[in-house]
Design a protein around this motif. Sequence first.
Motif, PDB file in Angstrom:
ATOM      1  N   THR A 152      -6.430 -16.675  45.530  1.00 48.79           N
ATOM      2  CA  THR A 152      -5.422 -16.356  44.522  1.00 48.79           C
ATOM      3  C   THR A 152      -4.092 -17.042  44.803  1.00 48.79           C
ATOM      4  OG1 THR A 152      -4.780 -14.351  45.739  1.00 48.79           O
ATOM      5  CG2 THR A 152      -6.465 -14.115  44.008  1.00 48.79           C
ATOM      6  N   GLN A 153      -3.910 -17.498  46.038  1.00 48.36           N
ATOM      7  CA  GLN A 153      -2.710 -18.234  46.403  1.00 48.36           C
ATOM      8  C   GLN A 153      -3.111 -19.517  47.118  1.00 48.36           C
ATOM      9  OE1 GLN A 153       0.647 -15.801  48.087  1.00 48.36           O
ATOM     10  NE2 GLN A 153      -0.964 -14.257  48.318  1.00 48.36           N
ATOM     11  N   SER A 154      -2.362 -20.574  46.868  1.00 53.03           N
ATOM     12  CA  SER A 154      -2.647 -21.824  47.563  1.00 53.03           C
ATOM     13  C   SER A 154      -1.393 -22.674  47.654  1.00 53.03           C
ATOM     14  CB  SER A 154      -3.757 -22.605  46.858  1.00 53.03           C
ATOM     15  OG  SER A 154      -3.388 -22.921  45.527  1.00 53.03           O
ATOM     16  N   LEU A 155      -1.328 -23.455  48.711  1.00 53.81           N
ATOM     17  CA  LEU A 155      -0.300 -24.476  48.854  1.00 53.81           C
ATOM     18  C   LEU A 155      -0.833 -25.790  48.297  1.00 53.81           C
ATOM     19  CD1 LEU A 155       0.990 -23.803  52.477  1.00 53.81           C
ATOM     20  CD2 LEU A 155       2.046 -23.091  50.325  1.00 53.81           C
ATOM     21  N   LEU A 156       0.060 -26.607  47.757  1.00 53.41           N
ATOM     22  CA  LEU A 156      -0.305 -27.931  47.269  1.00 53.41           C
ATOM     23  C   LEU A 156       0.390 -28.964  48.138  1.00 53.41           C
ATOM     24  CD1 LEU A 156       0.188 -27.295  43.448  1.00 53.41           C
ATOM     25  CD2 LEU A 156      -1.972 -27.305  44.695  1.00 53.41           C
ATOM     26  N   ALA A 157      -0.376 -29.887  48.676  1.00 49.61           N
ATOM     27  CA  ALA A 157       0.193 -30.919  49.541  1.00 49.61           C
ATOM     28  C   ALA A 157      -0.418 -32.262  49.170  1.00 49.61           C
ATOM     29  CB  ALA A 157      -0.079 -30.604  51.009  1.00 49.61           C
ATOM     30  N   GLY A 158       0.419 -33.294  49.143  1.00 47.16           N
ATOM     31  CA  GLY A 158      -0.087 -34.622  48.802  1.00 47.16           C
ATOM     32  C   GLY A 158       1.052 -35.606  48.684  1.00 47.16           C
TER      33      GLY A 158
ATOM     34  N   PRO B 232       6.477 -37.238  47.907  1.00 48.41           N
ATOM     35  CA  PRO B 232       5.549 -36.244  48.429  1.00 48.41           C
ATOM     36  C   PRO B 232       5.332 -35.127  47.404  1.00 48.41           C
ATOM     37  CG  PRO B 232       7.709 -35.932  49.401  1.00 48.41           C
ATOM     38  CD  PRO B 232       7.790 -37.187  48.567  1.00 48.41           C
ATOM     39  N   ILE B 233       4.186 -34.494  47.460  1.00 53.23           N
ATOM     40  CA  ILE B 233       3.885 -33.346  46.611  1.00 53.23           C
ATOM     41  C   ILE B 233       3.903 -32.108  47.492  1.00 53.23           C
ATOM     42  CG2 ILE B 233       2.166 -32.230  45.132  1.00 53.23           C
ATOM     43  CD1 ILE B 233       1.129 -35.021  44.452  1.00 53.23           C
ATOM     44  N   VAL B 234       4.787 -31.175  47.180  1.00 52.23           N
ATOM     45  CA  VAL B 234       4.887 -29.915  47.914  1.00 52.23           C
ATOM     46  C   VAL B 234       4.980 -28.797  46.888  1.00 52.23           C
ATOM     47  CG1 VAL B 234       6.149 -28.590  49.631  1.00 52.23           C
ATOM     48  CG2 VAL B 234       6.112 -31.085  49.786  1.00 52.23           C
ATOM     49  N   GLY B 235       4.001 -27.907  46.874  1.00 55.12           N
ATOM     50  CA  GLY B 235       4.001 -26.869  45.852  1.00 55.12           C
ATOM     51  C   GLY B 235       3.296 -25.606  46.289  1.00 55.12           C
TER      52      GLY B 235
END
Length: 293
Positions: free
Chosen positions: A60-66, A91-94
């Motif tokens: 239900t929760q996640s970090l986004l990295a890229g 960078p992608i941080v979410g």
Amino acid sequence: MLFFCLVAAHGSRAQGYAEGIGLSYERLPLQFKNDSATNFRANIFRANIIVPVALGRDSTQSLLAGANFEHLDFSGSRPGFGVNWVYGFSPIVGYRRRLSPKTELTALALPALNTDLRDVRGDDLTWGGVVRGTYRANARLLYRFTLGYRQQFYGPQYILLLGLDWQPAPRWRVFGDLPNTLTISYAAVPKVNVGFNLIGINTAYRLRVQDRYLQYKQGHFGLFAEGYLSQHWALRATVAYSATRRIDVFAKEAQWPATLDYIGLGKAPTPLSPDIEKGLAFRLSLSYRVPMR
């Protein structure tokens, strides 16, 4: 690069698949207005990767990295347009959280380094962020709303996008975030899709020579065909025409009062380079897709 950050981190998830890796090459034949004898071109290379990291077992929760990367290279005869190349790194941080079976909220930071890599300084780095909410009305219809802000070398950019992902019939899919993107896709045969898309981009790059910036603004309407090379890899070819095309050099202090997505508000700044004609664009992209259940 704002559009590609949003696509990599958000957009593809609502299209029936998550796109973890994207590679593309775009070629723009260019010509100055009132100068049919002068022709040059832009070659645009882009790459992005995004990895969601689940926080807990229920996802239900996640970090986004890229990260996103792009390179614009200009070649050919172009008097009055002295830009050879520019680069973009972001960078992608979410963070994504599912609030209920029908609603989801995502926050995304948008730092970016857009520059010609000549004498890179701290003020070449820009900042921004967006918040996106989604609501699934039913199994075939999802709505999105995106609100945000981004520093740009041409002035403040406000982000207001209204999106949807709609499957009106088994072979048809309509998705996008207006006014920046829209795709109408038809599954012609198994593993082959054709359709129409709109891509709007409005970004800028610092030019250290004489302390200027390059603004790249487009509104491309195109037709595409794509095929799955394997279960996950898809190859897409697009031919588009520019309803809007601005590739202009400006003095550092020449800015828009404000911009809403890729629509300028107020008095337009005066470019230092010649105006460029509208024209065709050709794009080839390869992506790694994971179907969403």
